[in-house]
Design an enzyme around this catalytic site. Structure first.
Site, PDB file in Angstrom:
ATOM      1  N   GLY A  24     -67.609  -6.534  17.048  1.00  0.00           N
ATOM      2  CA  GLY A  24     -68.422  -6.628  15.840  1.00  0.00           C
ATOM      3  C   GLY A  24     -67.604  -6.307  14.614  1.00  0.00           C
ATOM      4  CB  SER A  25     -67.747  -7.625  11.210  1.00  0.00           C
ATOM      5  OG  SER A  25     -69.074  -7.265  10.896  1.00  0.00           O
ATOM      6  CE  LYS A 224     -54.218  -1.747  28.402  1.00  0.00           C
ATOM      7  NZ  LYS A 224     -53.017  -1.233  27.727  1.00  0.00           N
ATOM      8  CG  HIS A 343     -45.379  -2.993  27.213  1.00  0.00           C
ATOM      9  ND1 HIS A 343     -45.171  -2.943  25.850  1.00  0.00           N
ATOM     10  CD2 HIS A 343     -46.710  -2.998  27.392  1.00  0.00           C
ATOM     11  CE1 HIS A 343     -46.337  -2.917  25.238  1.00  0.00           C
ATOM     12  NE2 HIS A 343     -47.284  -2.937  26.139  1.00  0.00           N
TER      13      HIS A 343
END
Lengths: 431, 431
Positions: A24-25, A224, A343
């Site tokens: 969302g903004s 994660k 990575h």
């Protein structure tokens, strides 16, 4: 072979508004989520070939302007230099950039100034490879060992790796080189995906992405963790269930824990059989025994190897001082028998690091055992020579250069704060 | 007690053309020698008292603009904040500055962005102490232990020091506090001088400065080494001969050596009986066993202590994250029984660090054994509350604040590149 004098260095603050995706903004207003970004350097020469060297370092939005500022501070070391003189004494040039009597204080070899060094040197390597008409990995593979070693600054690492030892490693690496190059060209370098299991994703997204990845042939997955233990347990159980007991699962805690916390937390996640735990604690904490760690320079990697504090080593094409410093780390990893699993992700990290790891396989490690390179399906469309993944493997780049070049249109639109994309977003935010 | 909302943050690139001194003007052109500089921050509030908080971090010339840029990137975290909210949750505020989701990438807690954090937080501490009407050391000494601990971020160090252990240390430090404060006020904190034996000085200068220092009562001397072995032997012999066998001699190699080189070199200098060897190798090299080392954050210090890799610990008021992070290092040093001997010199480092070490003696270490604070007679004239040295000791500052405030005239004249001093120099260089 190389030609021209560096006539221009331009540097761009390029930001992709990734904080908007899925969050969302309002995320942008508070700026808590990253906007994947890059300080992007373009070198031009006075040679008639018109070739440009492009280099970048990856950043997360705010702070990119600090790295841009640091690139400009380094620029006098590069401008008006002959490319032949630079690569002819690449160790000296590396030392000049990293040991500037005044700039050194704000590093040394770490933080904004080291990221800037990486961006500048990545551009030099891209230019060199383009002039030689070879992809960077091939330039390195074909380079004679003495020349290759002359690119490395051995300062602060001679207690574990001397130039002579490095030479012996590279000499041994000549055996079977042709076969391994052929193997890379046909099969590519094994990759693992981090695209399925970011922290912010709801379970439904996670399930969908994971099932798509399995269909595409992925066999190695990274999740994660570290924000909430119960949440981690649920998500790890979900993924392990989907991929089954045989496939590979890795976990990345992104420096969230103290040492005792890491020990406790990991005990709880052990049942999901992770191959490694990435960055359980501060990247500066050598004695904190990370299983795998992104580090900011060769001196930190040296100690992790000495202290037997890691079981896998994770290079980064844009955090270390370019190809030069990564070469020293690949050679130290070989000496200590530690597999390198780079990575990647971010902006361009996949594009760059594939060259280093393919070179490593052909000329240094000569092994794929326990080795794989991270892959994230993100922002490749902005690169002129994007990575090619086939059957969950990186296929060796064919185009000349370091795959660092971004599309001009992408750079123009995403320049911060004056590019079209940002003008619109900032105007909308102002309303 | 504290009051006001931060209404303005200004940051100045202040440079003193020290590279010109004793080296001829050509040094400036090549910029190989340092121009002692600072990123200098001034905080203003909307309170009626009109007090300003001044903070700085020390730099070496080029690169100061990078730190200035980083300060500006941190500014949104400070502006419009209530000072009471900042110091009321100082740990949270520290964490906010060092863990900004985007900026963190270009550190974390190291390099330009950490230097910028130090400059900003030093200004906050100066403002706080000024509002309380106390010199910073006295603010710390009078603060109750729980409040003091609430300023410290224990993240990444709880494996060696928990908040409860720190509390016990501070509680023990209450015993005899009054007497130690009185001792400081009458006798001051022992200092050593680095002003006599810089690398560039010819023997005649060295002899003269050393004989003057002896007359002024100095008994502890530091000599810079590491560029040329024969030269070092000659200079160390000269100084040891002048000061005699009983006085204290330290050596500083400024990161010039690799580990094997350091071992070899130091064997040759051992006959001059140095108390310590400072920074023999990379500051990142924990396993390289420095005797004393300047480090960039508490995580590095933690490991040096864990690894028993140093015999003296050297804090820096402007490289670590201000008072907050230095407090954690002082407490860890106490736990491990390692004497702290602060680094000073540069621009304002003596002015700032005296507060920390005087607090350390009164409230933490309670000992002067093997302890002393560096002193360099340099640039104090630009500070509004310069250090007072009496009989080779730092006398506790009396004025409110952190002694960080520079004279307005000095700042104006030395701003780079628009201050008068630089306008003239740059014009002369252009001719």
């Amino acid at each position: 072979m190389v030609r021209g004098r560096i006539s221009r260095l331009s540097v761009h603050d390029v930001r992709f508004p990734t904080s908007l995706e899925g969050h969302g903004s309002d995320a942008m207003v508070s700026h808590t989520d990253p906007d994947y970004s890059a300080a992007y350097v373009v070198l031009e020469t006075d040679a008639e070939d018109g070739l440009k060297g492009c280099g970048l370092t990856f950043t997360l939005g705010k702070g990119t302007e600090v790295v841009v500022c640091a690139v400009n501070a380094l620029a006098p070391h590069v401008l008006s230099k002959d490319l032949g003189d630079i690569v002819g004494d690449f160790r000296g040039f590396y030392r000049q950039l990293t040991s500037d009597g005044q700039l050194r204080w704000i590093g040394p070899e770490k933080g904004a100034v080291h990221l800037a060094t990486a961006a500048v040197l990545n551009a030099v390597w891209d230019l060199w490879a383009k002039q030689e008409g070879k992809p960077l990995w091939k330039l390195l593979v074909d380079m004679d060992p003495r020349t290759l070693l002359s690119c490395i600054d051995f300062r602060y690492i001679t207690d574990v790796l001397t130039e002579e030892e490095a030479y012996e490693i590279l000499q041994k690496g000549q055996v079977g080189k042709k076969e391994r190059e052929e193997q890379m060209r046909t099969q590519g370098y094994p990759a693992y995906t981090t695209s399925c299991a970011w922290l912010g994703y709801p379970d439904a997204t996670l399930t969908q992405l994971c099932s798509e990845a399995l269909k595409d042939g992925w066999t190695r997955f990274k999740v994660k963790v570290g924000a909430d233990l119960q949440d981690d347990i649920r998500r790890c159980r979900l993924i392990r269930h989907m991929i089954g007991p045989e496939k590979t699962l890795m976990m990345d805690a992104n420096q969230r824990w103290d040492v005792p916390e890491a020990v406790e937390w990991m005990a709880k996640l052990a049942e999901f059989k992770p191959l490694w735990i990435e960055e359980p604690t501060s990247p500066d904490d050598i004695l904190g025994h990370a299983a795998i760690s992104k580090c900011h320079n060769r001196v930190i990697f040296k100690q992790l190897l000495q202290a037997k504090a890691l079981q896998f080593l994770q290079i980064d094409s844009c955090r270390l001082g370019s190809v030069n410093e990564n070469l020293s780390v690949l050679l130290m990893a070989k000496k200590f028998g530690i597999p390198v699993c780079p990575h990647a992700g971010g902006v361009g990290l996949c594009e760059l690091v594939q060259h280093l790891i393919i070179f490593d396989f052909i000329s240094v490690s000569a092994s794929l055992k326990d080795r794989m390179c991270e892959y994230v399906d993100h922002l490749h469309e902005h690169f002129k020579y994007p990575v090619v993944i086939r059957k969950a493997c990186y296929m060796p780049p064919q185009d000349a250069g370091y795959s660092t070049e971004m599309k001009e249109e992408s750079v123009r639109q995403h320049q911060y704060p004056d590019g079209e994309v940002w003008k619109e977003l900032l105007a909308a935010q102002g309303n």
